[in-house]
Design a protein around this motif. Structure first.
Motif, PDB file in Angstrom:
ATOM      1  N   MET A  45      -9.447   5.904  -2.479  1.00 25.86           N
ATOM      2  CA  MET A  45      -8.941   5.635  -1.150  1.00 25.86           C
ATOM      3  C   MET A  45      -9.498   4.275  -0.639  1.00 25.86           C
ATOM      4  O   MET A  45     -10.604   4.206  -0.683  1.00 25.86           O
ATOM      5  CB  MET A  45      -8.680   6.720  -0.077  1.00 25.86           C
ATOM      6  CG  MET A  45      -8.168   6.335   1.087  1.00 25.86           C
ATOM      7  SD  MET A  45      -8.409   7.269   2.468  1.00 25.86           S
ATOM      8  CE  MET A  45      -7.541   8.714   1.907  1.00 25.86           C
ATOM      9  N   LYS A  46      -8.515   3.519  -0.338  1.00 24.65           N
ATOM     10  CA  LYS A  46      -9.115   2.316   0.666  1.00 24.65           C
ATOM     11  C   LYS A  46      -8.586   2.171   1.955  1.00 24.65           C
ATOM     12  O   LYS A  46      -8.141   3.132   2.454  1.00 24.65           O
ATOM     13  CB  LYS A  46      -8.300   1.030  -0.113  1.00 24.65           C
ATOM     14  CG  LYS A  46      -8.733   0.958  -1.615  1.00 24.65           C
ATOM     15  CD  LYS A  46     -10.291   0.447  -1.585  1.00 24.65           C
ATOM     16  CE  LYS A  46     -10.676   0.146  -2.946  1.00 24.65           C
ATOM     17  NZ  LYS A  46     -12.144  -0.221  -2.875  1.00 24.65           N
ATOM     18  N   GLN A  60      -3.505 -12.081   2.287  1.00 18.72           N
ATOM     19  CA  GLN A  60      -4.115 -11.911   1.189  1.00 18.72           C
ATOM     20  C   GLN A  60      -3.029 -11.178   0.243  1.00 18.72           C
ATOM     21  O   GLN A  60      -2.634 -10.015   0.837  1.00 18.72           O
ATOM     22  CB  GLN A  60      -5.386 -11.504   1.107  1.00 18.72           C
ATOM     23  CG  GLN A  60      -5.962 -11.683  -0.359  1.00 18.72           C
ATOM     24  CD  GLN A  60      -7.660 -10.908  -0.075  1.00 18.72           C
ATOM     25  OE1 GLN A  60      -8.186 -10.586   1.028  1.00 18.72           O
ATOM     26  NE2 GLN A  60      -8.220 -10.759  -1.108  1.00 18.72           N
ATOM     27  N   ASN A  61      -3.005 -11.323  -1.145  1.00 21.03           N
ATOM     28  CA  ASN A  61      -2.181 -10.433  -1.833  1.00 21.03           C
ATOM     29  C   ASN A  61      -2.993  -9.562  -2.420  1.00 21.03           C
ATOM     30  O   ASN A  61      -4.083  -9.738  -3.012  1.00 21.03           O
ATOM     31  CB  ASN A  61      -1.483 -11.305  -2.910  1.00 21.03           C
ATOM     32  CG  ASN A  61      -0.160 -10.438  -3.564  1.00 21.03           C
ATOM     33  OD1 ASN A  61      -0.072  -9.303  -3.176  1.00 21.03           O
ATOM     34  ND2 ASN A  61       0.329 -11.082  -4.279  1.00 21.03           N
ATOM     35  N   TRP A  62      -2.756  -8.177  -2.419  1.00 16.30           N
ATOM     36  CA  TRP A  62      -3.459  -6.909  -3.154  1.00 16.30           C
ATOM     37  C   TRP A  62      -2.711  -6.296  -4.169  1.00 16.30           C
ATOM     38  O   TRP A  62      -1.569  -5.996  -4.251  1.00 16.30           O
ATOM     39  CB  TRP A  62      -3.920  -6.081  -2.310  1.00 16.30           C
ATOM     40  CG  TRP A  62      -5.024  -6.728  -1.232  1.00 16.30           C
ATOM     41  CD1 TRP A  62      -6.087  -7.536  -1.156  1.00 16.30           C
ATOM     42  CD2 TRP A  62      -5.064  -6.672   0.240  1.00 16.30           C
ATOM     43  NE1 TRP A  62      -6.620  -7.727  -0.356  1.00 16.30           N
ATOM     44  CE2 TRP A  62      -5.972  -7.365   0.852  1.00 16.30           C
ATOM     45  CE3 TRP A  62      -4.058  -5.871   1.174  1.00 16.30           C
ATOM     46  CZ2 TRP A  62      -6.335  -7.317   2.201  1.00 16.30           C
ATOM     47  CZ3 TRP A  62      -4.520  -5.829   2.483  1.00 16.30           C
ATOM     48  CH2 TRP A  62      -5.523  -6.619   2.858  1.00 16.30           C
ATOM     49  N   ASN A  63      -3.572  -5.977  -5.347  1.00 16.58           N
ATOM     50  CA  ASN A  63      -2.664  -5.160  -6.425  1.00 16.58           C
ATOM     51  C   ASN A  63      -2.740  -3.625  -6.214  1.00 16.58           C
ATOM     52  O   ASN A  63      -2.073  -2.889  -6.478  1.00 16.58           O
ATOM     53  CB  ASN A  63      -3.609  -5.390  -7.306  1.00 16.58           C
ATOM     54  CG  ASN A  63      -3.272  -6.577  -8.397  1.00 16.58           C
ATOM     55  OD1 ASN A  63      -2.363  -7.365  -8.127  1.00 16.58           O
ATOM     56  ND2 ASN A  63      -4.473  -7.300  -8.732  1.00 16.58           N
ATOM     57  N   TYR A  64      -3.652  -3.176  -4.951  1.00 18.95           N
ATOM     58  CA  TYR A  64      -3.850  -1.855  -4.808  1.00 18.95           C
ATOM     59  C   TYR A  64      -2.669  -1.221  -4.143  1.00 18.95           C
ATOM     60  O   TYR A  64      -1.737  -1.763  -3.337  1.00 18.95           O
ATOM     61  CB  TYR A  64      -4.889  -1.749  -3.525  1.00 18.95           C
ATOM     62  CG  TYR A  64      -5.156  -0.339  -3.191  1.00 18.95           C
ATOM     63  CD1 TYR A  64      -5.666   0.634  -3.786  1.00 18.95           C
ATOM     64  CD2 TYR A  64      -4.483   0.185  -1.926  1.00 18.95           C
ATOM     65  CE1 TYR A  64      -5.880   1.940  -3.622  1.00 18.95           C
ATOM     66  CE2 TYR A  64      -4.630   1.464  -1.588  1.00 18.95           C
ATOM     67  CZ  TYR A  64      -5.495   2.325  -2.752  1.00 18.95           C
ATOM     68  OH  TYR A  64      -5.391   3.755  -1.932  1.00 18.95           O
ATOM     69  N   ARG A  65      -2.241  -0.160  -4.662  1.00 18.70           N
ATOM     70  CA  ARG A  65      -1.189   0.883  -3.972  1.00 18.70           C
ATOM     71  C   ARG A  65      -1.789   2.246  -3.847  1.00 18.70           C
ATOM     72  O   ARG A  65      -2.379   2.570  -4.734  1.00 18.70           O
ATOM     73  CB  ARG A  65       0.107   0.877  -5.042  1.00 18.70           C
ATOM     74  CG  ARG A  65       0.762  -0.605  -5.215  1.00 18.70           C
ATOM     75  CD  ARG A  65       1.238  -1.404  -4.323  1.00 18.70           C
ATOM     76  NE  ARG A  65       1.954  -2.594  -4.493  1.00 18.70           N
ATOM     77  CZ  ARG A  65       1.441  -3.707  -4.419  1.00 18.70           C
ATOM     78  NH1 ARG A  65       0.119  -3.640  -4.386  1.00 18.70           N
ATOM     79  NH2 ARG A  65       1.923  -4.669  -4.971  1.00 18.70           N
ATOM     80  N   LEU A 121      -9.729  -5.108   1.938  1.00 15.50           N
ATOM     81  CA  LEU A 121      -9.574  -3.767   1.691  1.00 15.50           C
ATOM     82  C   LEU A 121     -10.930  -3.213   1.544  1.00 15.50           C
ATOM     83  O   LEU A 121     -11.784  -3.928   0.987  1.00 15.50           O
ATOM     84  CB  LEU A 121      -8.870  -3.488   0.291  1.00 15.50           C
ATOM     85  CG  LEU A 121      -7.403  -3.700   0.653  1.00 15.50           C
ATOM     86  CD1 LEU A 121      -6.554  -3.476  -0.815  1.00 15.50           C
ATOM     87  CD2 LEU A 121      -6.789  -2.677   1.501  1.00 15.50           C
ATOM     88  N   TRP A 122     -11.484  -2.138   1.804  1.00 18.38           N
ATOM     89  CA  TRP A 122     -12.758  -1.509   1.928  1.00 18.38           C
ATOM     90  C   TRP A 122     -12.673   0.000   1.564  1.00 18.38           C
ATOM     91  O   TRP A 122     -11.634   0.601   1.813  1.00 18.38           O
ATOM     92  CB  TRP A 122     -13.684  -1.791   3.156  1.00 18.38           C
ATOM     93  CG  TRP A 122     -12.967  -1.629   4.421  1.00 18.38           C
ATOM     94  CD1 TRP A 122     -12.025  -2.206   5.176  1.00 18.38           C
ATOM     95  CD2 TRP A 122     -13.152  -0.198   5.321  1.00 18.38           C
ATOM     96  NE1 TRP A 122     -12.017  -1.720   6.292  1.00 18.38           N
ATOM     97  CE2 TRP A 122     -12.658  -0.393   6.345  1.00 18.38           C
ATOM     98  CE3 TRP A 122     -14.368   0.662   5.039  1.00 18.38           C
ATOM     99  CZ2 TRP A 122     -12.692   0.228   7.462  1.00 18.38           C
ATOM    100  CZ3 TRP A 122     -14.221   1.528   6.198  1.00 18.38           C
ATOM    101  CH2 TRP A 122     -13.414   1.530   7.204  1.00 18.38           C
TER     102      TRP A 122
END
Length: 145
Positions: free
Chosen positions: A1-2, A26-31, A135-136
Motif C-alpha cells: 500500500m502507498k 506528477q503522473n504515477w503508475n501506481y494503482r 507517494l510514500w
C-alpha cells in the motif's frame, strides 16, 4: 500500500465529502489502495472552496465551518481509498478536477494530473504518523474493510 499526504480540508473532503479527484502535477503508475494522510498544513484555497463548503454542510454533523482550522485532524492517516486511475487533465472529472493551478502562490501554471479515487474507507480513529511528499509507504495500520 502507498500513502498520499493531502492538506486539510481537502483530506477531509476525500474521506467524507465526496471528493473523488485529487489534483496533482506528477503522473504515477501506481494503482491500488491508497492511505489518505492529513498533513500539517491547512489550505485556505480549500477552506474557501464552494465544493468543500457544500460537502461540509451536506455532511450535517459539524458545528464548525470548513474555514475553522481546529475542526480538522492533522498529521494522521484518516483512511484508505482505491486509486483506480491517473490521467492528464482533459476537461474531465468535474467538479473536483481542475484544469490548472498556480502552486503555493507562484505565477507558473502547472499541468494537472487527476488521481481518480473510489471507495473511501475512513478509520475509526485517525492513525498519527508523519507524512511525506509524493507517494510514500505508510507504517503498518489496520485497513478498514
Amino acid at each position: 500500500m502507498k500513502a498520499l499526504t493531502v492538506q486539510q480540508p481537502w483530506a477531509w473532503a476525500i474521506m467524507h465529502g465526496g471528493k473523488t479527484i485529487e489534483n496533482r502535477t506528477q503522473n504515477w503508475n501506481y494503482r491500488g489502495p491508497l492511505a489518505i494522510h492529513a498533513g500539517n498544513r491547512f489550505s485556505k484555497r480549500g477552506a474557501d472552496s464552494d465544493l468543500v463548503h457544500n460537502a461540509w454542510h451536506s455532511h450535517g454533523s459539524y458545528k464548525y465551518t470548513p474555514g475553522d482550522r481546529d475542526a480538522f485532524v492533522y498529521g494522521a492517516i484518516l483512511g484508505v481509498v482505491d486509486l483506480v486511475d491517473v490521467h492528464p487533465e482533459a476537461g474531465c472529472c468535474k467538479p473536483w478536477g481542475e484544469s490548472s493551478y498556480v502552486e503555493h502562490g507562484g505565477r507558473e501554471r502547472k499541468q494537472i494530473v487527476h488521481l481518480v479515487l473510489e471507495n473511501p474507507r475512513p478509520l475509526a480513529e485517525p492513525y498519527p504518523c508523519s507524512g511525506a511528499l509524493g507517494l510514500w509507504t505508510p507504517p503498518k495500520f489496520e485497513v478498514p474493510a
